[in-house]
Design a protein around this motif. Structure first.
Motif, PDB file in Angstrom:
ATOM      1  N   GLN A  56       1.706  11.660 -10.100  1.00  7.31           N
ATOM      2  CA  GLN A  56       0.850  12.835 -10.081  1.00  7.31           C
ATOM      3  C   GLN A  56       1.669  14.111 -10.255  1.00  7.31           C
ATOM      4  O   GLN A  56       1.222  15.062 -10.908  1.00  7.31           O
ATOM      5  CB  GLN A  56       0.066  12.893  -8.767  1.00  7.31           C
ATOM      6  N   LYS A  99       0.831  -1.204   0.000  1.00  3.33           N
ATOM      7  CA  LYS A  99       0.000   0.000   0.000  1.00  3.33           C
ATOM      8  C   LYS A  99       0.866   1.254   0.000  1.00  3.33           C
ATOM      9  O   LYS A  99       0.613   2.208  -0.747  1.00  3.33           O
ATOM     10  CB  LYS A  99      -0.919  -0.001   1.218  1.00  3.33           C
ATOM     11  N   ALA A 100       1.902   1.264   0.830  1.00  3.69           N
ATOM     12  CA  ALA A 100       2.793   2.426   0.907  1.00  3.69           C
ATOM     13  C   ALA A 100       3.516   2.653  -0.420  1.00  3.69           C
ATOM     14  O   ALA A 100       3.666   3.795  -0.876  1.00  3.69           O
ATOM     15  CB  ALA A 100       3.805   2.244   2.033  1.00  3.69           C
ATOM     16  N   GLU A 129      -3.905   0.991 -12.480  1.00  2.00           N
ATOM     17  CA  GLU A 129      -3.889   0.421 -11.141  1.00  2.00           C
ATOM     18  C   GLU A 129      -3.045  -0.857 -11.118  1.00  2.00           C
ATOM     19  O   GLU A 129      -2.322  -1.128 -10.167  1.00  2.00           O
ATOM     20  CB  GLU A 129      -5.317   0.115 -10.679  1.00  2.00           C
ATOM     21  N   VAL A 145       2.546   1.692  -3.450  1.00  2.00           N
ATOM     22  CA  VAL A 145       1.572   2.143  -4.457  1.00  2.00           C
ATOM     23  C   VAL A 145       1.296   3.636  -4.274  1.00  2.00           C
ATOM     24  O   VAL A 145       1.291   4.405  -5.246  1.00  2.00           O
ATOM     25  CB  VAL A 145       0.257   1.345  -4.352  1.00  2.00           C
ATOM     26  N   GLU A 146       1.081   4.049  -3.053  1.00  3.18           N
ATOM     27  CA  GLU A 146       0.785   5.454  -2.784  1.00  3.18           C
ATOM     28  C   GLU A 146       1.952   6.362  -3.178  1.00  3.18           C
ATOM     29  O   GLU A 146       1.754   7.441  -3.757  1.00  3.18           O
ATOM     30  CB  GLU A 146       0.439   5.640  -1.305  1.00  3.18           C
ATOM     31  N   ALA A 147       3.160   5.912  -2.869  1.00  2.12           N
ATOM     32  CA  ALA A 147       4.340   6.707  -3.215  1.00  2.12           C
ATOM     33  C   ALA A 147       4.490   6.822  -4.730  1.00  2.12           C
ATOM     34  O   ALA A 147       4.818   7.883  -5.266  1.00  2.12           O
ATOM     35  CB  ALA A 147       5.589   6.091  -2.604  1.00  2.12           C
ATOM     36  N   TYR A 148       4.242   5.710  -5.420  1.00  2.00           N
ATOM     37  CA  TYR A 148       4.358   5.685  -6.876  1.00  2.00           C
ATOM     38  C   TYR A 148       3.315   6.593  -7.516  1.00  2.00           C
ATOM     39  O   TYR A 148       3.594   7.369  -8.433  1.00  2.00           O
ATOM     40  CB  TYR A 148       4.196   4.247  -7.360  1.00  2.00           C
ATOM     41  N   LYS A 149       2.098   6.526  -7.011  1.00  2.00           N
ATOM     42  CA  LYS A 149       1.037   7.381  -7.548  1.00  2.00           C
ATOM     43  C   LYS A 149       1.338   8.855  -7.288  1.00  2.00           C
ATOM     44  O   LYS A 149       1.065   9.713  -8.140  1.00  2.00           O
ATOM     45  CB  LYS A 149      -0.308   6.999  -6.916  1.00  2.00           C
ATOM     46  N   ALA A 150       1.875   9.148  -6.121  1.00  2.00           N
ATOM     47  CA  ALA A 150       2.195  10.540  -5.791  1.00  2.00           C
ATOM     48  C   ALA A 150       3.239  11.092  -6.744  1.00  2.00           C
ATOM     49  O   ALA A 150       3.149  12.233  -7.206  1.00  2.00           O
ATOM     50  CB  ALA A 150       2.684  10.642  -4.349  1.00  2.00           C
ATOM     51  N   CYS A 197       0.587   0.033 -11.135  1.00  2.00           N
ATOM     52  CA  CYS A 197       0.998   0.480  -9.801  1.00  2.00           C
ATOM     53  C   CYS A 197       1.233  -0.723  -8.881  1.00  2.00           C
ATOM     54  O   CYS A 197       2.203  -0.750  -8.115  1.00  2.00           O
ATOM     55  CB  CYS A 197      -0.064   1.395  -9.209  1.00  2.00           C
ATOM     56  N   ARG A 198       0.351  -1.685  -8.956  1.00  2.00           N
ATOM     57  CA  ARG A 198       0.481  -2.875  -8.115  1.00  2.00           C
ATOM     58  C   ARG A 198       1.736  -3.659  -8.482  1.00  2.00           C
ATOM     59  O   ARG A 198       2.488  -4.095  -7.601  1.00  2.00           O
ATOM     60  CB  ARG A 198      -0.759  -3.768  -8.291  1.00  2.00           C
TER      61      ARG A 198
END
Length: 429
Positions: A276, A265-266, A301, A268-273, A304-305
């Motif tokens: 962005q 989860k961490a 998605e 994925v969030e870092a990658y999306k940030a 990202c995974r």
């Protein structure tokens, strides 16, 4: 710093810990002084120092790349000691040395007087462009440097500058093609008033130039010196390739059992940030960008995974080896790794890397490099000559694998999901 740890994070932890610790000690000592005036400043410093060292140690021990303690539950790590590795050093040819010398000459053009502009000259110009008698955005510049024949404006513009002399002013008419990259001027005609400020040209390779611009005295001596420099670079690249080869062998023989979802989860969030940020730079929203790239939100998605899984697998393996071998970030080897990383990216210190790429990225990169070095140091190395040594992924490590590539000719979504690639993700961010 353009061209991918625990030590860096530990440094930050230590600084924060020391600040809190020192503040507490100072208040405590003030109180003690009131009760016991015989307390000496020297003793206070000694106790503060002891507290600081303890804080440092605890801070360092608390830094981990993964959230789990029992890593064996999540991954079976392949053999990482006694590997058989090939170190291939590419010999540098005379032609490669000549190409490098030509590049250096081009990078150091010399101003010429009384000459007319020729193709390949570096020219400094002032220009003002108009379309239908009106100026337009980006159509005017002062002290603009261009290489004639490679200006990127139009071929007509470059042809118009040919033959001009320093101080000369001339009007150049340009017809922008319909497919021109700037839609504001595409398909339109413009008139540029151009004034040449300076003309510089690639110097000839002579003994005189060598003596004046290098530590060598003759062309032959300089060519040999350049060849030695390139050979040293080839040795360094072979070292990077050896580390990558070592890591890949361990990665290929390791087997993931399951992923700690907190870490996934961490990641994925870092990658999306990060993605962005790139999308914001393109002045688009994410859905608009995904449509422009021809991928669905579901596909994004999944990317990202996949990225997160590859990154977490890497961190699990690295942390496992660090734990098993009790690898320290305080010994000489750790210091060498940190210096190498700083040098690779042309940074002043590790704090600059942290500020630019983020703490997590630097932490993971230093940890990976530390483990790679351990694997290589405990391997059987077969040195070879010939072939081409590929650069290690760590060299790209400070460039996070964001979806949006800022290069003009490449902006396709891409998540590096192979383990050999994600080793770089980390000073890649």
């Amino acid at each position: 710093m353009k061209k991918k740890t625990v030590a860096a994070m530990l440094t930050i932890c230590m600084v924060l810990g020391m600040t809190a610790c020192a503040g507490g000690k100072k208040e405590e000592k003030t109180s003690e002084k009131t009760e016991n005036t015989a307390e000496t400043p020297e003793k206070e410093k000694e106790e503060d120092s002891t507290g600081t060292e303890e804080t440092k140690k605890k801070a360092k021990e608390s830094v981990r790349l993964v959230s789990v303690e029992d890593i064996s539950k999540y991954v079976t790590v392949g053999e990482y000691k006694g590997l058989k590795l090939d170190k291939v050093v590419s010999p540098v040819s005379d032609n490669e040395a000549d190409v490098e010398i030509e590049f250096r000459l081009q990078e150091n053009p010399e101003e010429v007087q009384g000459a007319s502009v020729e193709t390949g000259d570096q020219v400094r110009i002032n220009f003002t462009g108009t379309i239908d008698g009106k100026s337009f955005e980006g159509g005017s510049e002062q002290d603009f440097d261009l290489i004639v024949g490679q200006s990127g404006i139009t071929e007509e513009f470059d042809q118009g500058v040919l033959g001009m002399k320093k101080g000369e002013t001339k009007e150049i008419s340009v017809n922008f093609p319909e497919e021109y990259y700037d839609s504001e001027v595409a398909g339109k005609s413009a008139v540029y008033e151009v004034t040449v400020q300076k003309i510089s040209r690639t110097p000839e390779l002579t003994d005189e130039w060598v003596a004046a611009n290098t530590e060598s005295k003759t062309v032959a001596e300089y060519r040999e010196a350049v060849k030695k420099e390139l050979q040293a670079d080839a040795e360094e690249m072979a070292g990077y390739a050896l580390q990558t080869q070592a890591w890949n062998q361990v990665l290929e023989t390791s087997e993931i059992k399951e992923y700690p979802e907190e870490d996934i989860k961490a990641a994925v969030e870092a990658y999306k940030a990060l993605n962005q940020e790139y999308v914001d730079q393109a002045q688009m929203d994410m859905s608009e960008f995904l449509r422009s790239q021809g991928i669905t939100e579901e596909e994004y998605e999944e990317e990202c995974r996949q990225y997160a899984e590859a990154k977490v697998e890497q961190n699990l393996i690295v942390q496992y080896i660090m734990d098993q071998e009790d690898l320290s970030f305080e010994d000489e080897t750790a210091e060498e790794v940190q210096k190498e990383l700083i040098q690779q990216y042309g940074a002043a210190d590790i704090e600059e890397l942290v500020e630019y790429y983020g703490q997590t990225a630097v932490n993971e990169s230093l940890a990976l490099l530390r483990v790679e070095k351990f694997i290589v140091d405990n391997a059987e190395i077969n040195e070879k000559t010939g072939g081409s040594a590929e650069p290690a992924e760590n060299e790209d490590a400070l460039e996070e694998d964001g979806m949006y590539d800022t290069d003009e000719d490449s902006s396709n979504p891409q998540a590096e999901t192979e383990g050999a690639e994600t080793e770089a993700d980390v000073v890649e961010g």
